[in-house]
Design an enzyme around this catalytic site. Structure first.
Site, PDB file in Angstrom:
ATOM      1  N   CYS A   1      33.685  42.737  34.681  1.00 46.52           N
ATOM      2  CA  CYS A   1      34.834  43.302  33.961  1.00 46.52           C
ATOM      3  C   CYS A   1      34.388  44.365  32.969  1.00 46.52           C
ATOM      4  O   CYS A   1      35.084  45.344  32.749  1.00 46.52           O
ATOM      5  CB  CYS A   1      35.621  42.207  33.264  1.00 46.52           C
ATOM      6  SG  CYS A   1      34.626  41.203  32.161  1.00 46.52           S
TER       7      CYS A   1
ATOM      8  N   GLU B   1      40.465  50.775  38.122  1.00 38.50           N
ATOM      9  CA  GLU B   1      39.335  49.848  38.195  1.00 38.50           C
ATOM     10  C   GLU B   1      38.953  49.640  39.665  1.00 38.50           C
ATOM     11  O   GLU B   1      39.775  49.220  40.468  1.00 38.50           O
ATOM     12  CB  GLU B   1      39.719  48.498  37.567  1.00 38.50           C
ATOM     13  CG  GLU B   1      38.546  47.551  37.527  1.00 38.50           C
ATOM     14  CD  GLU B   1      38.907  46.169  36.970  1.00 38.50           C
ATOM     15  OE1 GLU B   1      39.958  45.631  37.341  1.00 38.50           O
ATOM     16  OE2 GLU B   1      38.121  45.640  36.175  1.00 38.50           O
TER      17      GLU B   1
ATOM     18  N   GLU C   1      42.431  37.827  29.577  1.00 36.81           N
ATOM     19  CA  GLU C   1      41.214  38.650  29.695  1.00 36.81           C
ATOM     20  C   GLU C   1      41.366  39.429  30.989  1.00 36.81           C
ATOM     21  O   GLU C   1      41.252  38.855  32.073  1.00 36.81           O
ATOM     22  CB  GLU C   1      39.966  37.762  29.756  1.00 36.81           C
ATOM     23  CG  GLU C   1      39.827  36.765  28.617  1.00 36.81           C
ATOM     24  CD  GLU C   1      39.397  37.429  27.316  1.00 36.81           C
ATOM     25  OE1 GLU C   1      39.206  38.658  27.297  1.00 36.81           O
ATOM     26  OE2 GLU C   1      39.284  36.717  26.308  1.00 36.81           O
TER      27      GLU C   1
ATOM     28  N   LYS D   1      42.306  26.136  37.826  1.00 40.39           N
ATOM     29  CA  LYS D   1      42.635  26.719  39.137  1.00 40.39           C
ATOM     30  C   LYS D   1      41.646  27.854  39.355  1.00 40.39           C
ATOM     31  O   LYS D   1      41.825  28.956  38.867  1.00 40.39           O
ATOM     32  CB  LYS D   1      44.070  27.247  39.107  1.00 40.39           C
ATOM     33  CG  LYS D   1      44.785  27.290  40.448  1.00 40.39           C
ATOM     34  CD  LYS D   1      44.073  28.075  41.522  1.00 40.39           C
ATOM     35  CE  LYS D   1      44.341  29.566  41.448  1.00 40.39           C
ATOM     36  NZ  LYS D   1      43.518  30.338  42.416  1.00 40.39           N
TER      37      LYS D   1
END
Ligand code: NAD
Length: 487
Positions: free
Chosen positions: A293, A391, A259, A184
């Site tokens: 990331c 973030e 993750e 997905k």
């Protein structure tokens, strides 16, 4: 600004790929996919729901229980994976063109990601053949050995940053170990994922082993997470989504690999090679549009060199070339989507009250449309500022001074995240001691974000659970059954 580039032969629509066929959603629903340079809809993609996930999982389950893939020798699967790697590599220019168009990544960086995707397949193709499992003997008494088995249908849920490469990072080990998959991909960037089907068919992957369902996270993603015939979910995305998936998967006791997000520190000591460190810090936060990331998005600088660092960092930030994604000179392109642009811009505005703006701070000149954000840096940012803690996932960086090693460590550890850290010092003892003490999954000492694929990849704290990479990926995608024999 010259004219944006539109790749030739774009698909008329993006469909799911289930059991070897391209199909629309059962309910016919679609969603719009935007060009990040114009924010115009350039294609519609099938919006998968539970019914589509059910079909895909049924196909993957059939391929697992009845098909040849899980029963093939590692060497045979490895050959298919090598063919996949060769095909990906031979199409790197096309893949990069589509990825750059769909995600806004600079074309030169998208090309590097396409090559890395090929490398991921090659790496796991080799690893699965070299795989050795434990065997233990108690002389005269007992022998013990390990049977390693594929688990079943692996659900792979991926984000929109470097989508094709990150998909390959999951597809490679999931397939190498004999599982079948339902992928997905992220709804912002479905274009490059639609190429996998043709690549896999050409490489000889049996029908039903790879299935793709597009759609929104809360629909298609959620149905995959809650599907009882999907024993594994490998997820890459935001920490918040990871928490939700964790909770939603709990009743089914699934294997989960998470993750998640990051707010990684780059710590620069006064004894560092300053020029190299500054260049690396620029690369670390502005490459891949800052949508990385492991971006070094919090720079901590020892006070003795702080003013010089800030001055030189400002000058270099102002020289980072913002441009159209397809232009080979571009270093920062357009952010992926207007929603993400709004989020990043809100942090840029917030930063003006939380720190000292030294570069950027808004939309770059000459880019009236699209998701363009100037490379932006704030100095003198306090650790309780939101721009220090949260973030941002864009070309925005904070710089904070420190006086002692202890303070640097406390600042480095002072977020909920723990993905990566970059340390710049020429003091060997300090470098290793700091690396050992900093609460992150991956440390780069005097080096940039380059990985050896054999090493563990993953974060601690809110940055993830479990590690992938090398044998850890093989472990995640397999059951290890121990067999004991009395002699
Ligand atoms: P996201 O969490 O919004 O979405 C990731 C994927 O999850 C998408 O495919 C989305 O459709 C799906 N999803 C969303 N809600 C879901 C739900 N309820 N159930 C199932 N699936 C759902 O993340 P994003 O914005 O696409 O990606 C950016 C984030 O990914 C950043 O936080 C970044 O740090 C992180 N990231 C982490 C790594 C890593 O390896 N640690 C690598 C790349 C990106």
């Amino acid at each position: 600004m010259t004219a944006p580039h539109t790749p030739a032969d774009l698909p008329g629509r993006i469909q799911h790929y289930i059991d070897g066929e391209f199909v629309d959603s059962v309910d016919g629903d679609t969603f719009e996919v935007l060009n990040p340079v114009t924010n115009e809809t350039y294609v519609h993609a099938a919006a998968g729901k539970k019914a589509d996930i059910d079909r895909a999982v049924a196909a993957a389950r059939r391929a697992f229980t009845e098909g040849p893939w899980p029963r093939m020798l590692p060497r045979e699967r490895s050959r298919v994976l090598h063919r996949i790697a060769d095909i990906v590599e031979s199409r790197d220019a096309r893949l990069a063109e589509l990825e750059s168009f769909d995600s806004g990544l600079p074309i030169t960086q998208a090309l590097g990601q396409a090559r890395r995707a090929a490398e991921n397949f090659r790496f796991f193709a080799d690893l699965i053949v070299a795989q050795a499992d434990d065997a233990f003997k108690v002389p005269g008494r007992q022998m013990n050995y390990v049977n390693r088995k594929p688990i079943g249908v692996a659900g792979l849920i991926t984000p929109w940053n470097t989508p094709f490469m990150l998909e390959s990072w999951k597809l490679g080990p999931a397939l190498a170990t004999g599982n079948t998959v339902v992928l997905k991909p992220a709804e912002f960037t479905p274009l490059s994922a639609s190429l996998w089907a043709g690549i896999f068919e050409e490489a000889g992957l049996p029908t039903g082993v790879f299935n793709l369902v597009n759609g929104l996270g809360e629909d298609a993603g959620d149905a995959l997470v809650r599907h009882p015939d999907v024993p594994l979910i490998s997820f890459t995305g935001e920490s918040r989504t990871g928490q939700l998936i964790f909770a939603n998967a709990a009743p089914y006791l699934k294997g989960l690999s998470m993750e998640l997000g990051g707010k990684s520190p780059a710590v620069v000591f006064a004894d560092a090679d300053l020029e190299t460190a500054i260049d690396a810090c620029i690369f670390g936060v502005f490459s891949l549009n800052g949508e990385r990331c492991t971006a070094g998005s919090r720079i901590l600088v020892e006070r003795a060199i702080y003013d010089e660092f800030v001055e030189r960092f400002t000058a270099l930030t102002k020289r980072v070339k913002v441009g159209l994604p397809h232009d080979p000179a571009t270093e920062v392109g357009a952010l992926v989507h207007p929603e993400h642009y709004e989020k990043v811009m809100s942090y840029v505005e917030l930063g003006k009250s939380e720190g000292r703006l030294i570069a950027g701070g808004g939309r770059p000149e000459g880019f009236p449309t699209g998701n363009y954000v100037s490379p932006t840096a704030f100095a003198d940012v306090s650790p309780d500022a939101r721009i220090f803690q949260e973030e941002i996932f864009g070309p925005v960086v904070t710089i904070t001074p420190f006086d002692t090693d202890e303070e640097a460590l406390a600042l480095a550890n002072n977020t909920r995240y723990g993905l990566a850290a970059y340390i710049w010092t020429n003091d060997l003892k300090r470098a290793h001691n700091f690396a050992g003490a900093v609460e992150v999954g991956m440390v780069w000492l005097n080096s940039n974000n380059v990985r050896d694929l054999r090493t563990p990849f993953g974060g601690v704290k809110a940055s993830g659970l479990g590690h992938e990479g090398g044998y850890r990926s093989i472990d995640f995608y397999t059951d290890q059954q121990s067999v004991h024999i009395t002699l």
